[in-house]
Scaffold this motif. Structure first.
Motif, PDB file in Angstrom:
ATOM      1  N   GLN A 184      -8.426 105.548  19.391  1.00 15.39           N
ATOM      2  CA  GLN A 184      -8.185 104.578  18.330  1.00 15.39           C
ATOM      3  C   GLN A 184      -6.969 103.718  18.677  1.00 15.39           C
ATOM      4  O   GLN A 184      -6.106 104.129  19.453  1.00 15.39           O
ATOM      5  N   PRO A 185      -6.870 102.511  18.097  1.00 19.42           N
ATOM      6  CA  PRO A 185      -5.694 101.656  18.338  1.00 19.42           C
ATOM      7  C   PRO A 185      -4.409 102.335  17.868  1.00 19.42           C
ATOM      8  O   PRO A 185      -4.452 103.247  17.030  1.00 19.42           O
ATOM      9  N   PRO A 186      -3.257 101.902  18.375  1.00 18.99           N
ATOM     10  CA  PRO A 186      -1.982 102.556  18.032  1.00 18.99           C
ATOM     11  C   PRO A 186      -1.651 102.549  16.547  1.00 18.99           C
ATOM     12  O   PRO A 186      -0.941 103.432  16.070  1.00 18.99           O
ATOM     13  N   HIS A 187      -2.155 101.564  15.792  1.00 19.39           N
ATOM     14  CA  HIS A 187      -1.805 101.489  14.374  1.00 19.39           C
ATOM     15  C   HIS A 187      -2.633 102.439  13.518  1.00 19.39           C
ATOM     16  O   HIS A 187      -2.395 102.557  12.312  1.00 19.39           O
ATOM     17  N   VAL A 188      -3.620 103.104  14.104  1.00 20.38           N
ATOM     18  CA  VAL A 188      -4.471 104.031  13.348  1.00 20.38           C
ATOM     19  C   VAL A 188      -3.838 105.419  13.371  1.00 20.38           C
ATOM     20  O   VAL A 188      -3.556 105.966  14.442  1.00 20.38           O
ATOM     21  N   HIS A 189      -3.642 105.991  12.201  1.00 18.00           N
ATOM     22  CA  HIS A 189      -3.002 107.307  12.097  1.00 18.00           C
ATOM     23  C   HIS A 189      -3.828 108.233  11.212  1.00 18.00           C
ATOM     24  O   HIS A 189      -4.468 107.784  10.251  1.00 18.00           O
ATOM     25  N   ALA A 233      -1.225 110.265  16.195  1.00 12.04           N
ATOM     26  CA  ALA A 233      -2.147 109.309  16.791  1.00 12.04           C
ATOM     27  C   ALA A 233      -3.559 109.888  16.821  1.00 12.04           C
ATOM     28  O   ALA A 233      -3.774 111.088  16.641  1.00 12.04           O
ATOM     29  N   CYS A 246      -9.155 108.918  11.329  1.00  7.83           N
ATOM     30  CA  CYS A 246      -9.401 108.646  12.744  1.00  7.83           C
ATOM     31  C   CYS A 246     -10.842 108.177  12.926  1.00  7.83           C
ATOM     32  O   CYS A 246     -11.705 108.909  13.418  1.00  7.83           O
TER      33      CYS A 246
END
Length: 578
Positions: free
Chosen positions: A428-433, A424, A390
Motif C-alpha cells: 500500500q502507499p505510505p499514507h495508508v495505515h 504500514a 490495509c
C-alpha cells in the motif's frame, strides 16, 4: 515466560523529542511554579548524554513538580562563568572538579589547559553531524583519565552551552557547543568537543587552521560559558512547547495504590551527538507478577510556554497510577458468533458478551459460537485485534504485525531491512495505515478463533438478523448483486460506514450502565478507584482542544495549537500471557 515470571522495571512512557526542534527543557520547582522570566536567570535544565551522570538527569518523581516541558528559544540570561576543569585523584581516578583544599592536602591535580609544543593537531572525531563537526584537539598534558564534563559547570551539557575557549594572551576565542570528553585516557592530550563548524572536508581544514592560529604551541587556554544578548522583543510566554504531565508520585506513599518507586529520567540519545533527547518515567523497585496489571494516566500539552504553568498544574490531580491484582478483574464471558461455512458466500462474525459481571452465557440473534474469550485478561489468553485499513483485507487475531511490509508468514519472521513498521501496510502507499480494535482476550491456540482470521466483523451481527437474512445457514442475502456481495439497506446507507463507537455495538440494556462491549471491558477492570473515578473529563484548559481515548472536544480559537492529549496507558503486563 512461565507462570512464575515477574516484571520489576517499566518505562512509562519511553519517549523523547528532536533536540534540534525543542532543545530547551524547563521544569517547575516543588511548589509547581514554572520560572520562565529573564529575571530568573538561566532556567534551562542541563542535558547530558544518556547514562552520563549529571545534575537533574535522574530525579525521584516525588522530588519534581510533576511535569517536564520541552521548548525552544529560551534566553538563558547567564553571566560569564569559568568552567570547572576535571581533577585527577591520587588513586588515578577522576572527578568533575576539586577545590583548593583537595589540591593542597589530598594530592588532587586539576587539569590545566595548555597547548603542547607539537601544536593542537586537531582531527575529526566520530559523532559529527552535518551541522556540528566533533573535533579532538591537543589542549592538555597527559596524566588525566576519562572525563566527560559532568557537574553543573563542567561543559558537558548540550543545553547549557554555548561555551568558549579563550587565549588569555591574544584574546582569540573559539565558540563551541559542548564538551564530549575533557580527556579520554592518561596517555592522551586530546579534548573532544562539538563545534559550530559543518562536517565537511573544507570546514575541517578551516577549523584546523583557525584553531592553530588562535592557540599556537605553548598557549594557555581558559574555558568559559558564552553569554548571549537578549533578542529584541523577547517574550518567553509565546515560545512553542510540549509538556509531559506525569504527577508527583503520591501513589507511592504509604497506603498508596502502587508499590516501588518512580523517577524522571532524561538525556541526549546515545553517547554521541544525536538529534534526540530521551525522556521517560521509570516505574521500578516493584514486582508485577502473573495476573497483575500496572496502570498509568498521564497527559501531553502542546501550547505556548506562558500557558503551561496553569494548564499543567490543573492536570496534576488528574494523573493516576494503580496496580491491579488478578482478583480485581471483574470480567465476563465474550463469544464470537458466525454463520459462515465452506458453502457460504459471506464470511462475517459478530460478538456478544454476558449481560452480568462474572457471567458465562451469551446470546446472539444468529449464528453459532465459534470462539470464546473474556472481556478482561486471564491465564493463557492474549489480546486479539481486528485490523482494517490495509485495502480490502481484514485480520482478526493476536498478531499486530500481520499487514506489516516484509512479513514472512511461512517462517513467522519479519525481514524488511531490519525495519519494523507496524504502522504500514504491505503493498500500500505510505499514507495508508492500519486501524486496530481490541476485541477481547482469547486463547491463541483455539482453532475456532483462528478460523475467523480473515472474516469481516459486523458490529450489528448479534443485535439483529442482518439485511435480508432469514436465519438459515447458507442462504444468501435477499439484497445482493450478481456476485453475491451483500448490499446495504436504505437505513444502513443513511447511517454511513461504521464509526469508532459502533465497535462492539451490542445491546446490553439489562446491565443498566453498560452501552457496549468496549465499555464492558473498561468497567470490568475494577482496580483501586481513583478519587476522581466518576469525575468528568479533565478540566477546561482555556479553550484548548482535548483528546482522550474515547472522545474529542474542541472549542476556542483554531489559530492556536493547544492540544491536551490524555494518555491512558493500560499496560496489561502479565508474565504468563504475553
Amino acid at each position: 515466560p512461565g507462570h512464575d515470571a515477574s516484571l520489576n522495571y517499566f518505562n512509562v512512557p519511553w519517549s523523547g523529542v528532536r533536540t534540534s526542534h525543542l532543545p530547551d527543557i524547563v521544569e517547575p520547582d516543588l511548589s509547581g511554579k514554572l520560572k520562565i522570566d529573564p529575571s530568573d536567570g538561566d532556567v534551562r535544565l542541563p542535558i547530558y548524554g544518556w547514562g552520563q551522570p549529571g545534575p537533574r538527569s535522574i530525579l525521584n518523581i516525588q522530588n519534581t513538580g510533576g511535569y517536564t516541558t520541552f521548548t525552544r528559544g529560551v534566553w538563558p540570561n547567564k553571566t560569564l562563568v569559568v568552567l570547572d576543569l576535571p581533577c585527577a585523584k591520587p588513586d588515578a581516578g577522576m572527578v568533575d572538579s576539586c577545590d583548593d583544599e583537595q589540591i593542597a592536602n589530598q594530592n588532587y591535580t586539576r587539569m590545566e589547559l595548555k597547548v603542547p609544543d607539537v601544536g593542537t593537531k586537531c582531527f575529526r572525531h566520530g559523532g559529527s553531524t552535518p551541522e556540528s563537526l566533533v573535533l579532538a584537539c591537543q589542549f592538555h598534558p597527559t596524566g588525566f583519565g576519562q572525563n566527560s564534563g559532568g557537574g553543573e559547570n563542567g561543559g558537558g551539557s548540550i543545553a547549557s552551552g554555548p561555551y568558549q575557549f579563550v587565549n588569555p594572551t591574544s584574546g582569540a576565542k573559539l565558540i563551541f557547543r559542548r564538551i564530549h570528553h575533557w580527556s579520554w585516557n592518561a596517555d592522551s592530550r586530546h579534548t573532544y568537543f562539538s563545534s559550530f563548524y559543518n562536517d565537511t572536508a573544507d570546514s575541517l581544514r578551516q577549523a584546523q587552521e583557525d584553531i592553530s592560529a588562535a592557540f599556537p604551541p605553548g598557549s594557555s587556554i581558559e574555558a568559559f560559558t558564552d553569554p548571549l544578548q537578549m533578542p529584541d522583543n523577547y517574550n518567553a510566554g509565546t515560545l512553542p512547547s510540549l509538556t509531559m504531565v506525569y504527577g508527583t508520585g503520591e501513589e507511592y506513599k504509604a497506603g498508596g495504590t502502587v508499590a516501588g518507586a518512580g523517577r524522571r529520567r532524561l538525556g541526549s540519545g546515545g553517547n554521541i551527538l544525536r538529534d534526540y533527547t530521551v525522556f521517560t518515567i521509570n516505574h521500578h523497585f516493584t514486582q508485577l507478577g502473573p495476573g497483575q496489571t500496572y496502570f498509568a494516566r498521564q497527559f501531553l500539552i502542546s501550547d505556548e510556554l506562558g500557558n503551561v504553568h496553569d494548564n499543567a498544574n490543573m492536570l496534576l490531580d488528574e494523573t493516576y497510577m494503580a496496580q491491579i491484582d488478578d482478583i480485581d478483574y471483574a470480567g465476563r464471558s465474550l463469544q464470537l458468533y458466525s454463520s459462515a461455512d465452506d458453502n457460504d458466500l459471506q464470511e462475517v462474525f459478530g460478538a456478544a458478551a454476558s449481560t452480568a459481571v462474572g457471567g458465562s452465557t451469551t446470546s446472539c440473534d444468529q449464528g453459532t459460537p465459534v470462539c470464546t474469550g473474556r472481556t478482561t485478561p486471564d491465564i493463557n489468553l492474549s489480546p486479539f485485534f481486528y485490523i482494517t485499513g490495509c485495502g480490502n483485507a481484514t485480520y482478526f487475531g493476536p498478531d499486530m504485525y500481520y499487514f506489516m511490509p516484509g512479513r514472512n508468514f511461512s517462517q513467522d519472521i519479519v525481514d524488511h531491512n531490519g525495519t519494523i513498521r507496524s504502522y504500514a501496510c504491505e503493498g500500500q502507499p505510505p499514507h495508508v495505515h492500519p486501524s486496530f480494535r481490541l476485541m477481547g482476550y482469547f486463547d491463541p491456540s483455539d482453532e475456532g478463533c483462528a478460523s475467523l482470521q480473515n472474516y469481516q466483523y459486523m458490529p450489528s451481527y448479534c443485535s439483529r438478523r442482518g439485511v435480508g437474512m432469514e436465519g438459515e445457514r447458507g442462504t444468501a442475502p435477499a439484497t445482493s448483486d450478481a456476485t453475491g456481495d451483500q448490499q446495504l439497506s436504505e437505513e444502513e446507507e443513511e447511517q454511513g460506514p461504521p464509526q469508532e463507537d459502533d465497535f462492539f455495538a451490542i445491546d446490553l440494556s439489562d446491565t443498566g450502565d453498560v452501552a457496549n462491549v468496549t465499555d464492558v471491558a473498561d468497567k470490568d477492570i475494577a482496580g483501586p478507584e481513583s478519587p476522581d473515578e466518576e469525575a468528568s473529563p479533565p478540566p477546561d484548559l482555556s479553550g484548548a482542544t482535548t483528546t482522550s481515548a474515547s472522545s474529542t472536544v474542541a472549542s476556542g480559537p483554531s489559530s492556536l495549537l493547544r492540544i491536551i492529549l490524555a494518555v491512558h496507558q493500560l499496560v496489561r503486563l502479565a508474565g504468563h500471557r504475553f
